[in-house]
Design an enzyme around this catalytic site. Structure first.
Site, PDB file in Angstrom:
ATOM      1  N   HIS A 165       1.466   4.221  -3.017  1.00 51.46           N
ATOM      2  CA  HIS A 165       1.354   5.757  -2.666  1.00 51.46           C
ATOM      3  C   HIS A 165       2.715   6.454  -3.512  1.00 51.46           C
ATOM      4  CE1 HIS A 165      -1.838   6.722  -0.201  1.00 51.46           C
ATOM      5  NE2 HIS A 165      -1.629   5.900   0.826  1.00 51.46           N
ATOM      6  N   GLU A 208      -6.335   7.018  -0.787  1.00 51.70           N
ATOM      7  CA  GLU A 208      -6.113   5.870   0.120  1.00 51.70           C
ATOM      8  C   GLU A 208      -6.754   4.539  -0.335  1.00 51.70           C
ATOM      9  OE1 GLU A 208      -4.494   5.274   2.843  1.00 51.70           O
ATOM     10  OE2 GLU A 208      -3.567   7.389   2.554  1.00 51.70           O
ATOM     11  N   HIS A 214       0.749  -1.337  -0.065  1.00 53.69           N
ATOM     12  CA  HIS A 214      -0.077   0.048  -0.060  1.00 53.69           C
ATOM     13  C   HIS A 214       0.788   1.360  -0.054  1.00 53.69           C
ATOM     14  CE1 HIS A 214      -3.425   2.579   1.426  1.00 53.69           C
ATOM     15  NE2 HIS A 214      -2.462   3.354   1.911  1.00 53.69           N
ATOM     16  N   GLU A 215       1.811   1.311   0.822  1.00 56.98           N
ATOM     17  CA  GLU A 215       2.772   2.457   0.864  1.00 56.98           C
ATOM     18  C   GLU A 215       3.500   2.496  -0.517  1.00 56.98           C
ATOM     19  OE1 GLU A 215       2.226   4.400   3.150  1.00 56.98           O
ATOM     20  OE2 GLU A 215       0.844   3.253   4.528  1.00 56.98           O
TER      21      GLU A 215
END
Length: 288
Positions: A134, A199, A130-131
């Site tokens: 980003h 998100e 997930h990071e």
């Protein structure tokens, strides 16, 4: 679809800025506010990663000091086609993580000791994917743009307080007063909506990077429970950084709301589990 929604929200914020600029500061005030806000955020864009990592006392690690964690990040970065980011650990019991850096070449990821202790390796992989999403999606740049516009709107409102605003607008002094009160609030709401959209996008991209949406879904549930029980003192002292974390470190709202920087965890988990039912999302284990 999330990128389209983000673009529409940024366009809405830009239109709001243009309208507020005329109502409160006229053309000259609008330009001055934009230049000042852009200068402040240009500095933040180039230095915010160092500032936030220092703020949280993040410790950089490598294969020698945190071999399992770094190995997971390295495999996921390869899956995502990204350069290996700098990898940090933050000493706090609250499970959480964030990414920073102005572009993929200068990306950094950080996880807390609480996260590494409470989550399984599979769940850690879901979080770090997930990071990395980003970083891949350049969300830092997107949030810098929105912060620039929101900052300019707030400055215009301040100009109106001290200089009386542009009373030649169609609503006169009433329009000035309304814009002074409502414009910064509207800008903040749009900024939060963009944060929530990014998100969701990072969840979907992260699931593709690690190949197992259920890993991230399981991690999100554990992190939310941990964030509710365990304080993150640096985050409490610096609430403006809350949007960076995968779960709101300030004891996140239980449901999506106008004033939440994060989507409701239940909604995120539901979307991820829907993805998990799709075929063909399997990749090599990050630690295998």
């Amino acid at each position: 679809m999330n990128m389209v929604k983000t673009g529409m929200l940024i366009a809405a914020m830009t239109a709001l800025f243009m309208g507020v600029g005329f109502m409160l500061g006229g053309e000259a005030g609008m330009l001055i506010a934009l230049l000042i806000a852009a200068g402040m955020n240009f500095f933040a864009y180039w230095n915010s990663d160092k500032m936030v990592l220092r703020m949280y006392g993040a410790r950089e690690v490598d294969e020698t000091t945190a071999p399992d964690f770094v190995r997971i990040v390295r495999q996921l970065a390869e899956n995502a086609g990204l350069p290996m980011p700098r990898t940090f650990i933050i000493e706090t019991d609250q499970p959480n993580a964030f990414a920073t850096g102005r572009n993929p070449e200068n990306g950094a990821v950080a996880a807390t000791t609480g996260l590494l202790r409470m989550l399984t390796p599979e769940e850690v992989a879901g979080v770090m994917a997930h990071e990395l999403a980003h970083i891949k999606n350049r969300d830092t740049l997107i949030m810098t743009i929105t912060a620039t516009i929101a900052g300019a709107i707030s400055m215009l409102a301040n100009f109106a307080i001290f200089f009386g605003g542009n009373r030649n607008n169609p609503l006169g002094i009433v329009g000035v007063i309304l814009m002074m009160i409502l414009a910064p609030l509207a800008a903040a709401l749009v900024q939060m909506a963009i944060s929530r959209t990014r998100e969701y996008s990072a969840d979907a991209e992260g699931a593709a990077i690690c190949g197992r949406p259920q890993w991230l879904a399981s991690a999100l549930k554990k992190i939310e429970q941990g964030a509710k029980r365990i304080d993150n003192t640096p985050a409490e002292n610096n609430p403006a950084t809350a949007h960076m974390f995968i779960i709101n470190p300030l004891h996140a709202h239980k449901r999506d709301s106008l004033f939440s920087t994060h989507p409701a965890t239940a909604n995120r988990v539901a979307k991820l589990m829907e993805m998990a039912g799709m075929a063909g999302m399997k990749v090599k284990s990050p630690w295998g």
